[in-house]
Design a protein around this motif. Structure first.
Motif, PDB file in Angstrom:
ATOM      1  N   ARG A  21       7.492  -0.986  -8.425  1.00 37.88           N
ATOM      2  CA  ARG A  21       7.054   0.324  -7.968  1.00 37.88           C
ATOM      3  C   ARG A  21       7.444   1.650  -8.013  1.00 37.88           C
ATOM      4  O   ARG A  21       7.215   2.505  -7.617  1.00 37.88           O
ATOM      5  CB  ARG A  21       7.648   0.189  -6.482  1.00 37.88           C
ATOM      6  CG  ARG A  21       7.210  -1.100  -5.575  1.00 37.88           C
ATOM      7  CD  ARG A  21       7.958  -1.443  -4.040  1.00 37.88           C
ATOM      8  NE  ARG A  21       7.631  -2.699  -3.234  1.00 37.88           N
ATOM      9  CZ  ARG A  21       7.337  -3.993  -3.570  1.00 37.88           C
ATOM     10  NH1 ARG A  21       8.519  -4.046  -4.121  1.00 37.88           N
ATOM     11  NH2 ARG A  21       6.963  -4.558  -2.800  1.00 37.88           N
ATOM     12  N   PHE A  22       7.415   1.500  -9.270  1.00 39.95           N
ATOM     13  CA  PHE A  22       7.803   2.898 -10.142  1.00 39.95           C
ATOM     14  C   PHE A  22       6.863   2.982 -12.066  1.00 39.95           C
ATOM     15  O   PHE A  22       7.703   2.036 -12.099  1.00 39.95           O
ATOM     16  CB  PHE A  22       9.408   3.165  -9.942  1.00 39.95           C
ATOM     17  CG  PHE A  22       9.679   3.046  -9.213  1.00 39.95           C
ATOM     18  CD1 PHE A  22      10.186   4.247  -7.938  1.00 39.95           C
ATOM     19  CD2 PHE A  22      10.892   1.877  -8.738  1.00 39.95           C
ATOM     20  CE1 PHE A  22      10.160   4.114  -7.080  1.00 39.95           C
ATOM     21  CE2 PHE A  22      11.182   2.279  -7.306  1.00 39.95           C
ATOM     22  CZ  PHE A  22      10.855   2.300  -6.661  1.00 39.95           C
ATOM     23  N   TYR A  23       6.185   3.627 -11.437  1.00 42.84           N
ATOM     24  CA  TYR A  23       5.667   3.938 -13.040  1.00 42.84           C
ATOM     25  C   TYR A  23       5.330   5.017 -13.944  1.00 42.84           C
ATOM     26  O   TYR A  23       5.474   5.772 -13.217  1.00 42.84           O
ATOM     27  CB  TYR A  23       4.237   2.930 -13.150  1.00 42.84           C
ATOM     28  CG  TYR A  23       4.004   1.458 -12.544  1.00 42.84           C
ATOM     29  CD1 TYR A  23       4.010   0.256 -13.495  1.00 42.84           C
ATOM     30  CD2 TYR A  23       3.754   1.626 -11.150  1.00 42.84           C
ATOM     31  CE1 TYR A  23       4.325  -0.944 -12.815  1.00 42.84           C
ATOM     32  CE2 TYR A  23       3.860   0.237 -10.542  1.00 42.84           C
ATOM     33  CZ  TYR A  23       3.541  -1.213 -11.503  1.00 42.84           C
ATOM     34  OH  TYR A  23       4.300  -2.334 -11.259  1.00 42.84           O
ATOM     35  N   GLN A 123       6.039   5.474   2.261  1.00 40.06           N
ATOM     36  CA  GLN A 123       6.587   5.045   0.680  1.00 40.06           C
ATOM     37  C   GLN A 123       6.015   3.491   1.005  1.00 40.06           C
ATOM     38  O   GLN A 123       5.207   3.797   0.220  1.00 40.06           O
ATOM     39  CB  GLN A 123       7.959   3.965   1.258  1.00 40.06           C
ATOM     40  CG  GLN A 123       8.585   2.512   0.213  1.00 40.06           C
ATOM     41  CD  GLN A 123       8.480   3.545  -1.158  1.00 40.06           C
ATOM     42  OE1 GLN A 123       9.138   4.335  -1.174  1.00 40.06           O
ATOM     43  NE2 GLN A 123       8.097   2.751  -2.359  1.00 40.06           N
ATOM     44  N   THR A 124       5.340   3.217   2.215  1.00 40.54           N
ATOM     45  CA  THR A 124       4.351   2.373   2.174  1.00 40.54           C
ATOM     46  C   THR A 124       3.008   2.981   1.735  1.00 40.54           C
ATOM     47  O   THR A 124       2.399   2.560   0.886  1.00 40.54           O
ATOM     48  CB  THR A 124       3.715   1.574   3.692  1.00 40.54           C
ATOM     49  OG1 THR A 124       5.015   0.848   4.260  1.00 40.54           O
ATOM     50  CG2 THR A 124       2.877   0.685   4.143  1.00 40.54           C
ATOM     51  N   LYS A 126       2.723   4.604  -0.756  1.00 36.02           N
ATOM     52  CA  LYS A 126       2.069   4.668  -2.248  1.00 36.02           C
ATOM     53  C   LYS A 126       1.827   3.447  -2.718  1.00 36.02           C
ATOM     54  O   LYS A 126       0.988   3.638  -3.555  1.00 36.02           O
ATOM     55  CB  LYS A 126       3.918   4.453  -2.721  1.00 36.02           C
ATOM     56  CG  LYS A 126       4.578   6.114  -2.269  1.00 36.02           C
ATOM     57  CD  LYS A 126       5.743   5.852  -2.990  1.00 36.02           C
ATOM     58  CE  LYS A 126       6.771   7.753  -2.645  1.00 36.02           C
ATOM     59  NZ  LYS A 126       7.977   7.928  -2.753  1.00 36.02           N
ATOM     60  N   ASN A 127       1.417   2.267  -1.703  1.00 33.28           N
ATOM     61  CA  ASN A 127       0.915   1.181  -2.181  1.00 33.28           C
ATOM     62  C   ASN A 127      -0.366   1.434  -2.797  1.00 33.28           C
ATOM     63  O   ASN A 127      -1.811   0.751  -3.249  1.00 33.28           O
ATOM     64  CB  ASN A 127       0.720   0.302  -0.781  1.00 33.28           C
ATOM     65  CG  ASN A 127       1.782  -0.656  -1.420  1.00 33.28           C
ATOM     66  OD1 ASN A 127       2.134  -1.261  -1.877  1.00 33.28           O
ATOM     67  ND2 ASN A 127       2.796  -0.424  -0.192  1.00 33.28           N
ATOM     68  N   PHE A 131       1.326   2.824  -6.569  1.00 34.26           N
ATOM     69  CA  PHE A 131       2.610   3.246  -6.916  1.00 34.26           C
ATOM     70  C   PHE A 131       2.099   4.485  -8.141  1.00 34.26           C
ATOM     71  O   PHE A 131       3.397   4.439  -9.245  1.00 34.26           O
ATOM     72  CB  PHE A 131       3.584   2.134  -7.178  1.00 34.26           C
ATOM     73  CG  PHE A 131       3.457   1.447  -5.841  1.00 34.26           C
ATOM     74  CD1 PHE A 131       4.165   1.773  -5.048  1.00 34.26           C
ATOM     75  CD2 PHE A 131       3.437   0.123  -5.618  1.00 34.26           C
ATOM     76  CE1 PHE A 131       4.879   1.409  -3.621  1.00 34.26           C
ATOM     77  CE2 PHE A 131       3.620  -1.040  -4.886  1.00 34.26           C
ATOM     78  CZ  PHE A 131       3.907  -0.638  -3.199  1.00 34.26           C
ATOM     79  N   CYS A 172       3.231  -5.586  -9.328  1.00 32.29           N
ATOM     80  CA  CYS A 172       3.526  -5.523  -8.111  1.00 32.29           C
ATOM     81  C   CYS A 172       2.450  -5.781  -8.007  1.00 32.29           C
ATOM     82  O   CYS A 172       1.454  -4.966  -7.137  1.00 32.29           O
ATOM     83  CB  CYS A 172       3.989  -3.723  -7.339  1.00 32.29           C
ATOM     84  SG  CYS A 172       4.559  -4.319  -6.557  1.00 32.29           S
ATOM     85  N   GLN A 174      -0.137  -6.190  -4.335  1.00 30.43           N
ATOM     86  CA  GLN A 174      -0.013  -6.185  -3.117  1.00 30.43           C
ATOM     87  C   GLN A 174      -1.028  -6.425  -2.062  1.00 30.43           C
ATOM     88  O   GLN A 174      -2.490  -6.178  -1.933  1.00 30.43           O
ATOM     89  CB  GLN A 174       0.143  -4.333  -3.334  1.00 30.43           C
ATOM     90  CG  GLN A 174       0.820  -3.908  -5.139  1.00 30.43           C
ATOM     91  CD  GLN A 174      -0.194  -2.580  -4.545  1.00 30.43           C
ATOM     92  OE1 GLN A 174      -0.824  -2.552  -6.014  1.00 30.43           O
ATOM     93  NE2 GLN A 174       0.519  -1.484  -4.390  1.00 30.43           N
ATOM     94  N   ALA A 201      -0.523  -3.356  -8.878  1.00 30.37           N
ATOM     95  CA  ALA A 201      -0.067  -2.181  -9.799  1.00 30.37           C
ATOM     96  C   ALA A 201       0.242  -3.247 -11.019  1.00 30.37           C
ATOM     97  O   ALA A 201       0.665  -4.329 -11.255  1.00 30.37           O
ATOM     98  CB  ALA A 201       0.448  -1.504  -8.551  1.00 30.37           C
ATOM     99  N   CYS A 205       7.163   0.724 -16.843  1.00 34.32           N
ATOM    100  CA  CYS A 205       7.644   0.706 -15.412  1.00 34.32           C
ATOM    101  C   CYS A 205       8.373   2.165 -15.491  1.00 34.32           C
ATOM    102  O   CYS A 205       8.740   2.751 -17.283  1.00 34.32           O
ATOM    103  CB  CYS A 205       8.357  -0.168 -14.994  1.00 34.32           C
ATOM    104  SG  CYS A 205       9.939  -0.740 -16.230  1.00 34.32           S
TER     105      CYS A 205
END
Length: 240
Positions: A21-23, A123-124, A126-127, A131, A172, A174, A201, A205
């Motif tokens: 969840r981090f790119y 946080q949700t 960000k989907n 992300f 990720c 989703q 996504a 990363c």
């Protein structure tokens, strides 16, 4: 005779894959995505019907779609829902406990308390920008098909994720993007008979951010498998 180097490499890819969840802001070429899908298309499917369809988003097109979804989510989230049910209405205790453990580990690693509903909602959300990944994929399936074809799609999705991983990319899956299928249809030529199943996504990363993620424990083989008709394993077969 097994090629041990190949076995270890493949096992390492499967065990090393997780939902990222981090790119970082690094583009992925059209050719690379095409190569990933070219490998993934060899996933098995019943009677070789190959029921999947993929919409690959990048650049200005992706940005426009994400803006629309983010705005819709902020203004009218309650008016949108997926066209299928992902979780059972009442999960049996075993699965509910795993789901709750995921929440504690994931949000805890981000410093978001269990009762911090605003932090969890942020946080949700960000989907809906994948992300920050440079590539977003949307997967659809003909709604006239049965559950077997959903199994086929799952195997195709796994192939996509593994083909990305061996190319140094992370993913990720989703399901939550399926909630905004009406928004997606405003931008993409999704047929009326197709159901939006999920998004994904894809990108490089952010290693520093990923290093802070909590470890999601997987059930041991003994927790889900039983063996019948085999001789009793020797000590070294059990890793002793």
């Amino acid at each position: 005779m097994a090629n041990l180097d190949l076995v270890q490499a493949l096992d390492g890819v499967m065990k090393g894959r997780f939902a990222t969840r981090f790119y970082i802001d690094r583009p992925v070429s059209h050719g690379t995505i095409r190569d990933i899908l070219d490998a993934a298309r060899y996933a098995p499917s019943g009677a070789n019907i190959q029921p999947w369809r993929v919409y690959v988003l990048a650049g200005a097109v992706k940005a426009e779609i994400c803006r629309d979804i983010v705005a819709t989510h902020a203004a009218e989230a309650a008016h949108h829902a997926s066209e299928y049910t992902y979780y059972a209405p009442s999960l049996p205790d075993l699965y509910q406990s795993r789901k709750q453990a995921f929440g504690r580990i994931f949000y805890g690693s981000l410093g978001i308390a269990q009762d911090d509903l605003r932090g969890r909602a942020a946080q949700t959300a960000k989907n809906y920008d994948f992300f920050g990944a440079p590539v977003g994929l949307i997967f659809t399936l003909d709604r006239r098909l049965e559950k077997g074809s959903w199994l086929d799609l799952g195997m195709f999705l796994q192939n996509v994720m593994l083909a990305a991983k061996v190319r140094g990319l992370d993913t990720c899956p989703q399901e939550t993007l399926a909630k905004y299928h009406r928004v997606l249809r405003r931008h993409l030529p999704i047929a009326a008979e197709d159901v939006v199943v999920c998004g994904m996504a894809l990108g490089v990363c952010d290693a520093a951010a990923v290093a802070t993620r909590g470890v999601m424990e997987r059930a041991s083989v003994e927790a889900f498998a039983s063996f019948h008709g085999f001789e009793a394993p020797r000590a070294h077969d059990q890793g002793e």
